[in-house]
Design an enzyme around this catalytic site. Structure first.
Site, PDB file in Angstrom:
ATOM      1  N   HIS A 179     -31.057  26.834  29.013  1.00 54.87           N
ATOM      2  CA  HIS A 179     -30.852  26.906  27.564  1.00 54.87           C
ATOM      3  C   HIS A 179     -31.802  25.912  26.897  1.00 54.87           C
ATOM      4  O   HIS A 179     -32.624  25.279  27.581  1.00 54.87           O
ATOM      5  CB  HIS A 179     -29.383  26.648  27.196  1.00 54.87           C
ATOM      6  CG  HIS A 179     -28.829  25.372  27.766  1.00 54.87           C
ATOM      7  ND1 HIS A 179     -29.244  24.133  27.354  1.00 54.87           N
ATOM      8  CD2 HIS A 179     -27.920  25.154  28.747  1.00 54.87           C
ATOM      9  CE1 HIS A 179     -28.586  23.208  28.010  1.00 54.87           C
ATOM     10  NE2 HIS A 179     -27.778  23.787  28.879  1.00 54.87           N
ATOM     11  N   GLU A 180     -31.650  25.759  25.604  1.00 55.09           N
ATOM     12  CA  GLU A 180     -32.602  24.939  24.850  1.00 55.09           C
ATOM     13  C   GLU A 180     -32.585  23.471  25.269  1.00 55.09           C
ATOM     14  O   GLU A 180     -33.578  22.757  25.094  1.00 55.09           O
ATOM     15  CB  GLU A 180     -32.284  25.076  23.357  1.00 55.09           C
ATOM     16  CG  GLU A 180     -33.460  24.851  22.461  1.00 55.09           C
ATOM     17  CD  GLU A 180     -33.010  24.747  21.012  1.00 55.09           C
ATOM     18  OE1 GLU A 180     -32.073  25.482  20.623  1.00 55.09           O
ATOM     19  OE2 GLU A 180     -33.578  23.915  20.292  1.00 55.09           O
ATOM     20  N   HIS A 198     -32.476  22.442  28.357  1.00 53.77           N
ATOM     21  CA  HIS A 198     -33.447  22.392  29.455  1.00 53.77           C
ATOM     22  C   HIS A 198     -34.881  22.569  28.944  1.00 53.77           C
ATOM     23  O   HIS A 198     -35.790  21.863  29.367  1.00 53.77           O
ATOM     24  CB  HIS A 198     -33.174  23.514  30.464  1.00 53.77           C
ATOM     25  CG  HIS A 198     -31.805  23.491  31.069  1.00 53.77           C
ATOM     26  ND1 HIS A 198     -30.847  24.446  30.805  1.00 53.77           N
ATOM     27  CD2 HIS A 198     -31.220  22.638  31.936  1.00 53.77           C
ATOM     28  CE1 HIS A 198     -29.748  24.186  31.489  1.00 53.77           C
ATOM     29  NE2 HIS A 198     -29.932  23.095  32.178  1.00 53.77           N
ATOM     30  N   GLN A 237     -23.138  17.895  44.806  1.00 50.73           N
ATOM     31  CA  GLN A 237     -22.638  17.149  43.650  1.00 50.73           C
ATOM     32  C   GLN A 237     -21.375  17.778  43.061  1.00 50.73           C
ATOM     33  O   GLN A 237     -20.915  17.361  42.002  1.00 50.73           O
ATOM     34  CB  GLN A 237     -23.738  16.973  42.606  1.00 50.73           C
ATOM     35  CG  GLN A 237     -24.199  18.229  41.925  1.00 50.73           C
ATOM     36  CD  GLN A 237     -25.445  17.970  41.090  1.00 50.73           C
ATOM     37  OE1 GLN A 237     -26.526  17.719  41.614  1.00 50.73           O
ATOM     38  NE2 GLN A 237     -25.303  18.021  39.777  1.00 50.73           N
ATOM     39  N   GLY A 292     -31.774  14.715  30.359  1.00 53.66           N
ATOM     40  CA  GLY A 292     -31.127  14.757  29.058  1.00 53.66           C
ATOM     41  C   GLY A 292     -30.075  13.663  28.935  1.00 53.66           C
ATOM     42  O   GLY A 292     -29.326  13.398  29.885  1.00 53.66           O
ATOM     43  N   VAL A 336     -29.615  17.993  22.967  1.00 56.68           N
ATOM     44  CA  VAL A 336     -29.899  19.133  22.089  1.00 56.68           C
ATOM     45  C   VAL A 336     -28.564  19.805  21.771  1.00 56.68           C
ATOM     46  O   VAL A 336     -27.744  20.031  22.663  1.00 56.68           O
ATOM     47  CB  VAL A 336     -30.853  20.127  22.779  1.00 56.68           C
ATOM     48  CG1 VAL A 336     -31.122  21.326  21.885  1.00 56.68           C
ATOM     49  CG2 VAL A 336     -32.155  19.430  23.148  1.00 56.68           C
ATOM     50  N   LYS A 392     -25.386  21.525  23.739  1.00 58.04           N
ATOM     51  CA  LYS A 392     -25.664  22.738  24.529  1.00 58.04           C
ATOM     52  C   LYS A 392     -25.359  22.469  25.988  1.00 58.04           C
ATOM     53  O   LYS A 392     -25.692  21.398  26.510  1.00 58.04           O
ATOM     54  CB  LYS A 392     -27.127  23.145  24.368  1.00 58.04           C
ATOM     55  CG  LYS A 392     -27.445  23.542  22.956  1.00 58.04           C
ATOM     56  CD  LYS A 392     -28.566  24.556  22.898  1.00 58.04           C
ATOM     57  CE  LYS A 392     -28.778  24.951  21.441  1.00 58.04           C
ATOM     58  NZ  LYS A 392     -29.252  26.294  21.278  1.00 58.04           N
ATOM     59  N   SER A 393     -24.707  23.420  26.624  1.00 60.73           N
ATOM     60  CA  SER A 393     -24.353  23.259  28.027  1.00 60.73           C
ATOM     61  C   SER A 393     -24.181  24.626  28.668  1.00 60.73           C
ATOM     62  O   SER A 393     -23.672  25.565  28.031  1.00 60.73           O
ATOM     63  CB  SER A 393     -23.041  22.479  28.138  1.00 60.73           C
ATOM     64  OG  SER A 393     -22.517  22.593  29.450  1.00 60.73           O
ATOM     65  N   SER A 394     -24.573  24.721  29.945  1.00 67.75           N
ATOM     66  CA  SER A 394     -24.388  25.983  30.674  1.00 67.75           C
ATOM     67  C   SER A 394     -22.910  26.339  30.752  1.00 67.75           C
ATOM     68  O   SER A 394     -22.545  27.497  30.909  1.00 67.75           O
ATOM     69  CB  SER A 394     -24.959  25.866  32.095  1.00 67.75           C
ATOM     70  OG  SER A 394     -26.283  25.414  32.047  1.00 67.75           O
TER      71      SER A 394
HETATM   72  P1  AMP Z   1     -28.178  20.798  34.449  1.00 66.66           P
HETATM   73  O1  AMP Z   1     -28.823  22.121  34.651  1.00 66.66           O
HETATM   74  O2  AMP Z   1     -26.879  20.865  33.720  1.00 66.66           O
HETATM   75  O3  AMP Z   1     -28.108  19.976  35.716  1.00 66.66           O
HETATM   76  O4  AMP Z   1     -29.133  19.988  33.484  1.00 66.66           O
HETATM   77  C1  AMP Z   1     -30.480  19.756  33.820  1.00 66.66           C
HETATM   78  C2  AMP Z   1     -31.050  18.742  32.875  1.00 66.66           C
HETATM   79  O5  AMP Z   1     -30.962  19.244  31.549  1.00 66.66           O
HETATM   80  C3  AMP Z   1     -30.290  17.403  32.899  1.00 66.66           C
HETATM   81  O6  AMP Z   1     -31.212  16.338  32.782  1.00 66.66           O
HETATM   82  C4  AMP Z   1     -29.424  17.508  31.680  1.00 66.66           C
HETATM   83  O7  AMP Z   1     -29.073  16.253  31.134  1.00 66.66           O
HETATM   84  C5  AMP Z   1     -30.347  18.270  30.745  1.00 66.66           C
HETATM   85  N1  AMP Z   1     -29.566  18.886  29.671  1.00 66.66           N
HETATM   86  C6  AMP Z   1     -28.528  19.762  29.803  1.00 66.66           C
HETATM   87  N2  AMP Z   1     -28.010  20.058  28.595  1.00 66.66           N
HETATM   88  C7  AMP Z   1     -28.727  19.337  27.690  1.00 66.66           C
HETATM   89  C8  AMP Z   1     -28.683  19.194  26.281  1.00 66.66           C
HETATM   90  N3  AMP Z   1     -27.796  19.845  25.538  1.00 66.66           N
HETATM   91  N4  AMP Z   1     -29.572  18.374  25.680  1.00 66.66           N
HETATM   92  C9  AMP Z   1     -30.491  17.688  26.424  1.00 66.66           C
HETATM   93  N5  AMP Z   1     -30.585  17.786  27.756  1.00 66.66           N
HETATM   94  C10 AMP Z   1     -29.716  18.594  28.383  1.00 66.66           C
END
Ligand code: AMP
Length: 290
Positions: A34-35, A37, A61, A147, A176, A184-186
């Site tokens: 998403h945005e 990333h 993890q 992030g 973001v 934003k979150s998956s």
């Molecule tokens: P993930 O796929 O959840 O492990 O996230 C991969 C990277 O994207 C990590 O460094 C997260 O902190 C970053 N990330 C995920 N969501 C956001 C967000 N909303 N804003 C900024 N960075 C993000």
């Protein structure tokens, strides 16, 4: 954009890149892009010649009762998004490729993990440190982008890099958000419509807390209570924690007169959401190379 599935191919490419004196930026992710990333990817383009992104849902993890199996995955869409953001190499290894079962050494994070998410997710950060150690070596990254949404992860990775002298610079990027403020979150896809409405109150609560500090409140206990009440009033989620700590050392704060993090985790029916805000008493929110 080249898709890479094996360690052998990745190391061959990163070896050639280093020989050619290219700088490498690296964005580790678990996919379902998403945005949040893509903002990290776009940042990398301003720092380094080459961008490597990894997509790997890292089983180490996740705890036994967490969402490893049902973590959202969509390889095809991820590949399209990565290509649109000028990713040079997309590393998508299998679990067997990353963990063939021959470990001789185990990493255990000893500081910055007995608070926030580390408290309720034992060994989560051991898994994060393990996969990142491998990925830092494989990608030979000069810059790695994280992030601040996962601020404890940033703090732990900073500790990892400092402890073992990895030759990589950490760039921490601000969270973001959706237009209504939700980070934003998956995992947001698991919120019901009603919970999606309620979820905006996490960031609203954090902003209220920030304002209290800017207005001169120095007592973290008082602020934490207000944040808890606010979230309880506006959502049906179950608060896992509300905490105020120094950042990035994540120590307890008696009186707020330094850079701190206010962090929350709230369990909704199918999604546990986290959010945070980093505050200086003056109100500035710093970031960048930590
Ligand atoms: P993930 O796929 O959840 O492990 O996230 C991969 C990277 O994207 C990590 O460094 C997260 O902190 C970053 N990330 C995920 N969501 C956001 C967000 N909303 N804003 C900024 N960075 C993000």
């Amino acid at each position: 954009m080249k898709i890479i599935r094996t360690i052998e191919e990745l190391t061959s490419i990163t070896g050639q890149l280093k020989e050619a004196n290219k700088t490498i930026g690296f964005v580790p992710t678990m996919g379902y892009l998403h945005e949040g990333h893509t903002t990290l990817m776009d940042q990398s383009k301003t720092y380094a010649d080459i961008l490597i992104v990894s997509i790997f849902v890292n089983p180490r993890q996740f705890g036994p009762n967490e969402d490893f199996e049902r973590y959202p995955r969509d390889e095809k869409t991820d590949q399209t998004i990565a290509a649109e953001h000028d990713v040079d190499y997309l590393f998508m290894p299998s679990v067997d490729e990353m963990y063939p079962g021959n470990d001789v050494v185990t990493l255990h994070v000893t500081d910055r993990v007995d608070v926030l998410c580390g408290k309720s997710r034992p060994n989560h950060f051991d898994g994060v440190a393990t996969v990142l150690t491998k990925l830092f070596h494989l990608t030979r990254a000069d810059y790695v982008f994280f992030g601040l949404k996962d601020a404890q992860q940033v703090a732990v990775v900073k500790g990892l890099v400092d402890t073992f002298n990895f030759p990589v610079k950490i760039i921490a990027v601000p969270t973001v958000r959706e237009v209504d403020g939700l980070a934003k979150s998956s995992r947001n896809v698991y919120l019901s419509d009603k919970e999606r409405q309620e979820a905006i109150y996490l960031f609203k609560a954090l902003k209220e807390a920030k304002q209290l500090i800017i207005d001169g409140e120095k007592n973290p206990v008082m602020i934490k209570e207000k944040v808890k009440k606010y979230i309880e009033h506006h959502t049906n989620g179950k608060i896992d924690y509300v905490d105020i700590l120094t950042f990035p050392s994540l120590d307890t704060v008696e009186k707020i007169n330094q850079q701190i993090i206010i962090a929350v985790a709230v369990q909704f029916t199918k999604a546990r959401l986290i959010d945070n805000i980093i505050v200086e008493p003056s109100g500035t929110v710093p970031y960048a190379i930590i």
